[in-house]
Scaffold this motif. Structure first.
Motif: not given
Length: 299
Positions: A75-81, A99-110, A155-156
């Motif tokens: 999914k795509r999500a946004r950081i809450t305040p 488990s969960m991975s995320w990042g600013t790009s689909p190719n840079t998930l951590v 991206y998550i």
């Protein structure tokens, strides 16, 4: 040429009731002649196929599957305040975040190092961005490459467990534990029913149950001995009774449909058309919908 591959877990067959559960139910349906001229094995195979189709109908009606399983989603999500990520998985109730991975790009998930830091609710989980090891300010994470402020899209991909445990089991009368085939979605403190005909009983999972173990300690001893076995064995289930009953109703309706083209013969009159499908299945299918309403996922 490289292609993008969908990694989300797709729906697949997870029956809500077993063959024996349906046979034990008071349906008034003749299940011994589903296959004309077929033996007992052929009749059972056809009944099981109808149960699977009815279970698929329930999944579609609910917009989710309720039988416990592990699911992979992106999914795509946004950081809450508040500096969190809130995700609404496609299936519920939510049992665990694996488990969960995320990042600013689909190719840079951590990958996150500790999924247990997530806050789990029945239909969503919240993960604090501070648990990634970043320094977070009111303007966003103080780290290069991550979103500069709240509201930024990320991206998550994540793996989680959702639904209710519904599996075969075995146990001996007087024992304080049972062995289940698949412990997916089972938690300490869960109330479960062992469906086994006249030996059906309700049990509670003890607080010392180890998540994921096939050995399930109980708060009290079993009243009956239960035997494992696909289709005919005892079923250990935390599914609400309403869902089980809905599965029986839908299966019955699917079996009744074949009566739409039947003829009825009165003693002194000519043959007349049989009842319509609407007359045959309308009340049962509508009752099933009512029973399933609390479990529907609304997008």
């Amino acid at each position: 040429m490289a292609v993008a591959i969908q990694t989300n877990t797709q729906w697949s067959g997870y029956p809500y009731i077993s063959l024996q559960e349906y046979k034990n139910a008071p349906t008034a349906i003749d299940i011994d002649n589903l296959v004309v001229g077929g033996n007992a094995a052929a009749q059972d195979a056809e009944l099981l196929a109808v149960i699977n189709r009815a279970s698929s109908w329930i999944d579609i009606h609910l917009n989710q599957t309720l039988v416990g399983r592990q699911i992979q989603e992106t999914k795509r999500a946004r950081i809450t305040p508040q500096g969190n990520i809130a995700i609404h998985p496609d299936n519920g109730p939510l049992i665990s975040l694996n488990s969960m991975s995320w990042g600013t790009s689909p190719n840079t998930l951590v990958a996150v190092t500790d999924p247990s830091q997530a806050w789990l609710e029945s239909t969503q989980f919240v993960y604090p961005i501070m648990q990634t090891g970043l320094t977070y300010s009111s303007q966003g994470p103080l780290s290069f490459g991550f979103p500069p402020n709240t509201g930024s899209q990320i991206y998550i991909t994540y793996n989680y467990t959702a639904g209710y445990c519904n599996t075969y089991c075995s146990g001996t009368a007087g024992a304080t534990s049972v062995t289940v085939d698949d412990p997916t979605a089972l938690l300490p403190g869960d109330s479960a029913t062992i469906y086994d005909g006249a030996k059906t009983e309700t049990v509670t999972v003890a607080s010392n149950y180890v998540y994921g173990s096939t050995t399930v300690p109980l708060t009290k001893a079993l009243q009956f001995t239960h035997t494992d076995g696909a289709n005919t064995g005892a079923v250990f289930s935390t599914l609400p009774d309403a869902v089980k009953q809905a599965a029986i109703l839908v299966t019955t309706d699917f079996l009744k449909v074949r009566g739409d083209n039947s003829l009825t013969m009165a003693v002194t009159t000519r043959a007349t058309s049989g009842p319509s499908v609407q007359d045959i299945i309308g009340s049962d299918i509508n009752l099933a919908k009512v029973l399933l309403q609390p479990f529907r996922r609304v997008y």
